[in-house]
Design an enzyme around this catalytic site. Structure first.
Site, PDB file in Angstrom:
ATOM      1  N   TYR A   1       2.741  34.121  35.554  1.00 51.19           N
ATOM      2  CA  TYR A   1       4.168  34.132  35.225  1.00 51.19           C
ATOM      3  C   TYR A   1       4.845  35.408  35.717  1.00 51.19           C
ATOM      4  CZ  TYR A   1       2.796  30.500  31.818  1.00 51.19           C
ATOM      5  OH  TYR A   1       2.281  29.395  31.191  1.00 51.19           O
TER       6      TYR A   1
ATOM      7  N   HIS B   1      -6.532  29.230  33.585  1.00 50.54           N
ATOM      8  CA  HIS B   1      -5.225  28.574  33.705  1.00 50.54           C
ATOM      9  C   HIS B   1      -5.328  27.135  34.223  1.00 50.54           C
ATOM     10  CE1 HIS B   1      -0.723  29.782  34.204  1.00 50.54           C
ATOM     11  NE2 HIS B   1      -0.848  28.606  33.659  1.00 50.54           N
TER      12      HIS B   1
ATOM     13  N   ILE C   1       4.361  25.531  22.146  1.00 45.85           N
ATOM     14  CA  ILE C   1       4.928  26.797  22.642  1.00 45.85           C
ATOM     15  C   ILE C   1       6.219  26.518  23.421  1.00 45.85           C
ATOM     16  CG2 ILE C   1       2.864  28.242  22.638  1.00 45.85           C
ATOM     17  CD1 ILE C   1       2.422  27.381  25.580  1.00 45.85           C
TER      18      ILE C   1
ATOM     19  N   LYS D   1       9.745  26.957  25.124  1.00 41.61           N
ATOM     20  CA  LYS D   1      10.390  28.113  25.726  1.00 41.61           C
ATOM     21  C   LYS D   1      11.890  28.066  25.457  1.00 41.61           C
ATOM     22  CE  LYS D   1      12.220  29.451  30.180  1.00 41.61           C
ATOM     23  NZ  LYS D   1      12.380  29.023  31.579  1.00 41.61           N
TER      24      LYS D   1
ATOM     25  N   ARG E   1      18.598  29.023  20.026  1.00 41.59           N
ATOM     26  CA  ARG E   1      17.678  27.911  20.278  1.00 41.59           C
ATOM     27  C   ARG E   1      16.281  28.234  19.769  1.00 41.59           C
ATOM     28  NH1 ARG E   1      18.287  23.856  23.804  1.00 41.59           N
ATOM     29  NH2 ARG E   1      20.440  24.015  23.058  1.00 41.59           N
TER      30      ARG E   1
ATOM     31  N   ASN F   1      14.316  25.814  17.308  1.00 41.29           N
ATOM     32  CA  ASN F   1      12.954  25.345  17.559  1.00 41.29           C
ATOM     33  C   ASN F   1      12.006  25.715  16.436  1.00 41.29           C
ATOM     34  OD1 ASN F   1      13.781  24.301  20.014  1.00 41.29           O
ATOM     35  ND2 ASN F   1      12.968  25.993  21.236  1.00 41.29           N
TER      36      ASN F   1
END
Length: 284
Positions: A53, A115, A237, A239, A245, A249
């Site tokens: 990332y 990953h 998870i 985003k 927001r 969530n």
């Protein structure tokens, strides 16, 4: 404004992970510290990043800024990061982890993950041996994988004798991966969903069904979808770069879906993923 406590899930090795966390995929490193700081301020205690990332430094800056990088406060936040696929292998994984820990500016990582399985260039066995060394040294608390299909999980187990504690996969109402979930549960592997709303596409799923359920509970469609994951025992998870927001969530633990509502959302399962195929993809 914030929300109530987030429940934990106990993993097969006894480590506990908050069932809701913040994902930071596709957030620029320069913006990540502010986004993570906003999340920590409203009650998030689980942050999910990855070498790929490019924003581990931003996560580390947020930990330092908010006093969660070291000491007793560090134990309050669950930090996940993932190995870059191009650095799989024994020696390369150990080198990569040291660099990543430096970016995160803390003493240990709660979960370290492979990953992608990269079956066309399988190096998970040697990688896992490095992971075990990191865990035994106290630098990592628990070990997971992402995007592993049952055949990859079986191969890892056959070659190392180990099952991961978590398999993080793409999972949402229109792509439920039931066979993967079934296999994981049979082997006490917790399932964690990324893209839990199909990057927003599933907000339109169901031809009005989700809106009807949302109105019945006086919540948003996003909250219905996230609650559906919670009802199935999935770690999520989502985003968001916006604190409002993030609060929305997180505000999913004060209502519950009925059995009929859960079944109706289950029936939305489809044949099309929103992301990549684990058989061919590498997040280099």
């Amino acid at each position: 404004m914030s929300f109530g406590p987030i429940p934990d899930i106990e993993l097969s090795d006894g480590v506990r992970i908050p069932q809701l966390g913040l994902g930071v995929l596709r957030i620029d490193n320069d913006a990540t510290a502010d986004v993570v700081s906003d999340a920590l301020a409203v009650g998030y205690r689980h942050i999910d990043t990855a070498a790929g990332y490019g924003n581990e430094q931003g996560v580390g800056d947020a930990l330092v800024r908010n006093g969660f990088a070291h000491g007793q406060a560090r134990k309050e936040v669950f930090i996940t990061t993932k190995l870059r696929d191009s650095e799989q292998g024994y020696d390369s994984a150990l080198r990569a982890f040291d660099r990543q820990l430096g970016y995160l500016q803390t003493d240990y990582v709660d979960m370290y993950m492979i990953h992608w399985p990269t079956p066309f260039d399988w190096r998970s066995t040697q990688t896992w041996k490095a992971f075990l060394q990191l865990r035994d040294a106290g630098k990592v608390r628990t070990l997971g994988v992402c995007n592993f299909l049952p055949e990859h999980l079986e191969r890892l187990h056959n070659e190392t004798g180990c099952w991961p504690t978590v398999n993080q996969i793409e999972l949402h109402p229109t792509w439920q991966q039931r066979e993967v979930v079934k296999f994981c549960r049979a082997h006490d592997i917790a399932v964690e969903a990324y893209s839990p709303m199909a990057r927003g596409a599933d907000l339109q799923a169901g031809g009005g069904l989700l809106e009807e359920i949302a109105q019945a509970h006086q919540v948003s469609v996003a909250q219905v979808i996230l609650r559906w994951h919670i009802e199935h025992g999935i770690i999520i998870i989502p985003k968001s770069t916006h604190q409002s927001r993030q609060i929305e969530n997180g505000s999913i633990f004060d209502f519950a879906l009925t059995a009929d509502e859960i079944a109706a959302i289950d029936a939305l399962d489809g044949p099309t993923r929103a992301g990549h195929d684990p058989m061919t993809f590498s997040y280099s």
